[in-house]
Scaffold this active site. Sequence first.
Site, short mmCIF file in Angstrom:
data_model
loop_
_atom_site.label_atom_id
_atom_site.label_comp_id
_atom_site.label_asym_id
_atom_site.label_seq_id
_atom_site.Cartn_x
_atom_site.Cartn_y
_atom_site.Cartn_z
N GLY A 151 0.79 -1.23 0.00
CA GLY A 151 0.00 0.00 0.00
C GLY A 151 0.82 1.28 0.00
N ASN A 154 -1.56 7.25 1.44
CA ASN A 154 -2.62 8.27 1.46
C ASN A 154 -3.99 7.75 1.90
OD1 ASN A 154 -2.72 6.80 -0.90
ND2 ASN A 154 -3.27 8.54 -2.19
N LYS A 177 1.25 -5.50 3.01
CA LYS A 177 2.26 -4.65 3.64
C LYS A 177 1.83 -3.19 3.44
CE LYS A 177 5.94 -2.63 2.20
NZ LYS A 177 5.78 -1.33 2.90
N PRO A 178 1.46 -2.52 4.54
CA PRO A 178 1.10 -1.10 4.39
C PRO A 178 2.36 -0.27 4.14
CG PRO A 178 0.63 -1.91 6.63
CD PRO A 178 1.37 -2.99 5.92
N SER A 179 2.17 0.97 3.77
CA SER A 179 3.30 1.89 3.68
C SER A 179 3.90 2.05 5.07
CB SER A 179 2.81 3.25 3.18
OG SER A 179 3.78 4.24 3.46
N PRO A 232 7.95 4.91 -10.25
CA PRO A 232 9.26 4.24 -10.12
C PRO A 232 9.19 2.94 -9.32
CG PRO A 232 9.47 6.60 -9.69
CD PRO A 232 8.00 6.31 -9.81
N THR A 233 8.45 2.94 -8.21
CA THR A 233 8.29 1.70 -7.43
C THR A 233 7.55 0.66 -8.27
OG1 THR A 233 8.22 2.97 -5.40
CG2 THR A 233 7.40 0.73 -5.27
N GLU A 251 -1.42 0.10 -9.35
CA GLU A 251 -2.16 1.37 -9.23
C GLU A 251 -1.14 2.44 -8.92
OE1 GLU A 251 -5.10 1.95 -9.97
OE2 GLU A 251 -6.03 -0.03 -9.98
N CYS A 285 -3.87 10.09 -5.93
CA CYS A 285 -3.21 9.73 -7.19
C CYS A 285 -3.96 10.21 -8.42
CB CYS A 285 -3.10 8.21 -7.24
SG CYS A 285 -4.67 7.42 -6.92
N LYS A 452 -1.11 3.66 -19.67
CA LYS A 452 0.27 4.12 -19.82
C LYS A 452 1.06 3.86 -18.52
CE LYS A 452 0.29 8.19 -22.23
NZ LYS A 452 -0.31 9.51 -22.59
N GLU A 459 -8.95 -1.83 -10.15
CA GLU A 459 -9.51 -2.18 -8.85
C GLU A 459 -11.01 -1.85 -8.88
OE1 GLU A 459 -6.59 -0.28 -6.00
OE2 GLU A 459 -6.15 -2.40 -5.68
P1 NAD Z 1 5.92 4.52 -2.97
O1 NAD Z 1 6.02 4.06 -4.38
O2 NAD Z 1 7.07 5.21 -2.39
O3 NAD Z 1 5.63 3.28 -2.01
C1 NAD Z 1 4.50 2.45 -2.19
C2 NAD Z 1 4.70 1.17 -1.42
O4 NAD Z 1 5.71 0.38 -2.07
C3 NAD Z 1 5.17 1.35 0.02
O5 NAD Z 1 4.50 0.43 0.84
C4 NAD Z 1 6.65 1.00 -0.06
O6 NAD Z 1 7.19 0.51 1.14
C5 NAD Z 1 6.65 -0.08 -1.12
N1 NAD Z 1 7.91 -0.28 -1.83
C6 NAD Z 1 8.87 0.62 -2.10
N2 NAD Z 1 9.88 0.05 -2.79
C7 NAD Z 1 9.53 -1.25 -2.98
C8 NAD Z 1 10.15 -2.35 -3.63
N3 NAD Z 1 11.32 -2.24 -4.24
N4 NAD Z 1 9.51 -3.54 -3.63
C9 NAD Z 1 8.30 -3.67 -3.05
N5 NAD Z 1 7.67 -2.66 -2.40
C10 NAD Z 1 8.28 -1.47 -2.37
O7 NAD Z 1 4.60 5.38 -2.92
P2 NAD Z 1 4.06 6.29 -1.71
O8 NAD Z 1 4.97 7.46 -1.60
O9 NAD Z 1 3.77 5.45 -0.53
O10 NAD Z 1 2.65 6.75 -2.29
C11 NAD Z 1 2.50 7.79 -3.19
C12 NAD Z 1 2.38 7.29 -4.61
O11 NAD Z 1 1.34 6.34 -4.72
C13 NAD Z 1 2.03 8.38 -5.59
O12 NAD Z 1 2.78 8.24 -6.77
C14 NAD Z 1 0.58 8.14 -5.88
O13 NAD Z 1 0.13 8.64 -7.10
C15 NAD Z 1 0.49 6.67 -5.80
N6 NAD Z 1 -0.87 6.25 -5.52
C16 NAD Z 1 -1.59 5.62 -6.50
C17 NAD Z 1 -2.90 5.25 -6.28
C18 NAD Z 1 -3.72 4.57 -7.34
O14 NAD Z 1 -4.68 3.93 -6.99
N7 NAD Z 1 -3.40 4.68 -8.61
C19 NAD Z 1 -3.47 5.50 -5.03
C20 NAD Z 1 -2.72 6.13 -4.05
C21 NAD Z 1 -1.42 6.49 -4.32
#
Ligand code: NAD
Length: 485
Positions: A151, A154, A177-179, A232-233, A251, A285, A452, A459
């Site tokens: 996750g 936000n 796994k939450p953020s 990037p993630t 997502e 997002c 893209k 979801e």
């Molecule tokens: P983030 O990409 O930094 O992290 C997201 C999650 O991925 C975190 O739980 C993090 O610990 C995990 N993660 C990081 N590196 C990883 C790896 N190498 N392998 C596996 N897991 C890893 O994002 P954030 O800063 O937590 O959230 C903001 C971003 O999320 C924004 O870009 C936003 O647009 C996006 N977002 C998208 C949606 C959607 O539904 N499309 C919804 C909410 C947020």
Amino acid sequence: MTHPAQPKASHFINGAYVEDIAGTPIPVIYAATGEQIAKVHAATPAIVEQALATAKAAQKEWASTTGTERGRILRRAADMIRERNHELSVLETYDTGKPLQETLVADATSGADALEYFGGLAGSLTGEHIPMGEDWVYTVREALGLCVGIGAWNYPTQIACWKGAPALACGNSMVFKPSETTPLCALKVAEILHEAGLPAGLYNVIQGMGEVGGALVTDPRVDKVSLTGSVPTGKKVYAAAAANMKHVTMELGGKSPLIIFDDADIENAVGGAINGNFYSSGQVCSNGTRVFVQKGIKEKFLKRLAERTQNAILGDPMDEATSFGPMVSENQMNIVLGYIEKGKEEGARLISGGERAYMDGYFIQPTIFADVTDDMTIAREEIFGPVMAVLDFDTEEEVIERANDTEFGLSAGVFTKDLSRGHRVIGKLEAGSCFINSYNDAPVEAPFGGVKASGVGRENSKEAINYYSQVKSVYVRMGDVEAAF
Ligand code: NAD
């Protein structure tokens, strides 16, 4: 005294809270004050192993129950979440800093909607019968197996449910796994699911940074990975999942266009721009952060936008009168302030805000830039904060081309009274979740997701079922088998 937000333990595995203090400590900071309110520990390899092993072991029996039985548990959990909405909303506010005014209506309730909706669908996940003369084919919709959910920070309750509900409805198990920024809410979701009767081991929550996410994504026992996070993630996680041919839902982020034509209802268009930029202090997002305004109404639009933005109430998020909260963390605040400086340096015209709000916590004023051009950094990169970029345009053709000139494709919106133009323009925009004369509605009945670089899969809605199940087809021959020899 222990803060009420402190969970019983860091992880929830096999139906119970589990601790392992050998894991890296993760402080939970309340964004409205900067104070530490709780602490959890990142999962150690032993915790990761325990979660995956338990989820793997529990899944087969769950998949053999009827959809109606599975759905009943999910719907019971939905009811329990609604009954406990106030308590869960307060926790969501502690986890994220978002105002209670929002969390009371948008977080636990949205999670409950997902559990109710997919609980309702679970009993009708059937296959097809395909006649082939006297033979026939039938299809069976099967669970994928063990799903991993990861996750963003936000919407921690919502994300935990948007992934968990369809996964469980289809007969999968989940390790979520939450953020690391918002570790609290998913634990409550796990606790409630089990109180509602979910057998142990089917929905597990473990904490940690990207490293723990990485360990989950690369484990060969995992059949599917659903990530909500940045592009990037997403690229890293998608690549890691591909190594074992795992299913994915991605997502990811966006830089979505919101197009306002001259004939739009100004108040509604301003309302759409506010909802699409300042809800959750811009940490959404799907936000429409590139607001294209046709030149004829530009000044009128900007005037009303600036006037209405003055009505935002920044303050204690627990006060229900507060309508605008802090950034989730000091780090995110600094990232957003950096973008605001870039906007100023690159020559955008500041209409409103543009500064940190000097009060406790990580508040930034709702910020509006006008005269933004396509090449400016604030028009190209996802900021994930309360920074609206207003761009001008002349013609429909021009705005469609400029709106699509981005790597992202999550959302898009159009405001116009000319409905044929509304549909025509939306039809040409490269985005997954679109709006006409509205912005940022996300009911569980509607598919949600991007095209893209903004993602893969959807979801919510019936679409999500396709991403948490797979189809087996069975050819049945009634006559003799013909063979060449
Ligand atoms: P983030 O990409 O930094 O992290 C997201 C999650 O991925 C975190 O739980 C993090 O610990 C995990 N993660 C990081 N590196 C990883 C790896 N190498 N392998 C596996 N897991 C890893 O994002 P954030 O800063 O937590 O959230 C903001 C971003 O999320 C924004 O870009 C936003 O647009 C996006 N977002 C998208 C949606 C959607 O539904 N499309 C919804 C909410 C947020």
